[in-house]
Design a protein around this motif. Structure first.
Motif, PDB file in Angstrom:
ATOM      1  N   ALA A   1     -80.907  29.123  30.774  1.00 27.30           N
ATOM      2  CA  ALA A   1     -81.461  29.668  29.875  1.00 27.30           C
ATOM      3  C   ALA A   1     -82.565  29.384  30.416  1.00 27.30           C
TER       4      ALA A   1
ATOM      5  N   GLN B   1     -88.457  31.395  30.750  1.00 25.72           N
ATOM      6  CA  GLN B   1     -88.918  32.465  29.578  1.00 25.72           C
ATOM      7  C   GLN B   1     -89.424  33.348  29.776  1.00 25.72           C
TER       8      GLN B   1
ATOM      9  N   ASP C   1     -77.896  30.468  27.665  1.00 24.55           N
ATOM     10  CA  ASP C   1     -78.832  30.285  26.855  1.00 24.55           C
ATOM     11  C   ASP C   1     -78.432  29.713  25.009  1.00 24.55           C
TER      12      ASP C   1
END
Ligand code: GDP
Length: 298
Positions: free
Chosen positions: A194, A111, A140
């Protein structure tokens, strides 16, 4: 620091030139400068050692010692070795998008690495340079904002994105994206997986399942060049599970360090395919080993 490596090297040799000849000791003094400069630039120690050894083998040769301008010769050797380490001369390795459409590109990364931005940048680039029809999809599911962000960036870039359906799992979205790709005649489907704050088993398991479904032709790890050696560990772990095909380094517009690029390439042996050079949608450059070597050397 990093930028001034060529100056530092020439400086070492300038002190010696008065004496006329160059000894192995002199070369070692220069190698110490290289070593320090690379370590300061956050290049992983094993990569630094390997690099210095390679440069030494070439630099203690007779030709260099007898050269009129040995400093420049050593700078050239360092430059050539940097190019070699970063992937060699010639055309940078582009994306492999051959095969039955839709061809999937899987984007992985932590992230905040710039994964979503890079997915949109890449979609625009492939649309424009290869005249392909591209669909992007965010997987995500834990961060609805990330899904929105990709949809908005894609829209601004003039690229199609898979409509967001609440409540679907990442694996379900991947299936939907691939079938939309097939039914609607897309050439390329970019799957933005994600991002997590750290690598965990659940994340890896999910990404591996998505890879099984989409059978991506390219699996790209997006990594923040400013995170230095952390990025190297990330690359190693992602590669173990996902069989990466290439790297994209973002924030190369940052403080100019090339250390992460060098280390990641050295540790994984994977080609660096693109560099992120700004927050803007066009801020994605094809990787060029010679250019980066020049920048590292200053
Ligand atoms: P993700 O969490 O990995 O999807 O990361 P994002 O794509 O949301 O990017 C995180 C932040 O980094 C955003 O503010 C981006 O605009 C920024 N960013 C991404 N790539 C670059 C780059 O190459 N250069 C700069 N300066 N910023 C970037």
């Amino acid at each position: 620091m990093f930028d001034a490596l060529s100056e530092r090297l020439t400086g070492v040799f300038d002190q010696i030139t008065g004496r006329g000849s160059l000894s192995e000791k002199d070369v070692d003094a220069a190698l110490r400068e290289i070593r320090v400069a690379l370590l300061e630039a956050d290049v992983a120690l094993p990569a630094v050692k390997d690099f210095v050894k390679r440069v030494r083998e070439k630099a203690v040769g007779e030709d260099v010692i007898r050269a009129v301008a040995p400093g420049q010769q050593v700078v050239k050797i360092v430059h050539d070795e940097l190019v070699h380490l970063l992937g060699g001369e010639g055309e940078p390795e582009g994306l492999h998008l051959e095969g039955e459409p839709p061809v999937a590109i899987l984007m992985a990364g932590l992230q905040g690495s710039g994964k979503t931005t890079t997915s949109a940048k890449l979609a625009k680039r492939i649309t424009e340079t290869q005249r392909k029809k591209v669909l992007v999809a965010s997987l995500d599911t834990r961060r609805p904002a990330a899904m929105e962000q990709l949809a908005q960036m894609a829209e601004r870039a003039g690229v199609a994105s898979l409509p967001i359906v609440k409540g679907q799992s990442a694996v379900e979205i991947a299936k939907r994206a691939m079938s939309a790709g097939r039914l609607q005649g897309y050439d390329v489907v970019i799957l933005d997986t994600a991002g997590r704050t750290s690598i965990d088993e659940e994340m890896m398991g999910e990404a591996a399942k998505i890879a099984e479904i989409a059978r991506p032709r390219e699996t790209l790890l997006v990594a923040d060049a400013l995170t230095g050696q952390d990025a190297v560990e990330t690359a190693r772990r992602f590669d173990e599970r996902l069989k990466l095909t290439g790297l994209v380094l973002t924030r190369m517009d940052g403080d100019g360090r090339g250390g992460a690029a060098l280390s990641m390439r050295w540790v994984t042996g994977l080609p660096i395919k693109f560099l992120g050079t700004s927050e803007k949608i066009d801020g994605l450059d094809a990787f060029d080993a010679k250019r980066l070597a020049g920048r590292i050397l200053g």
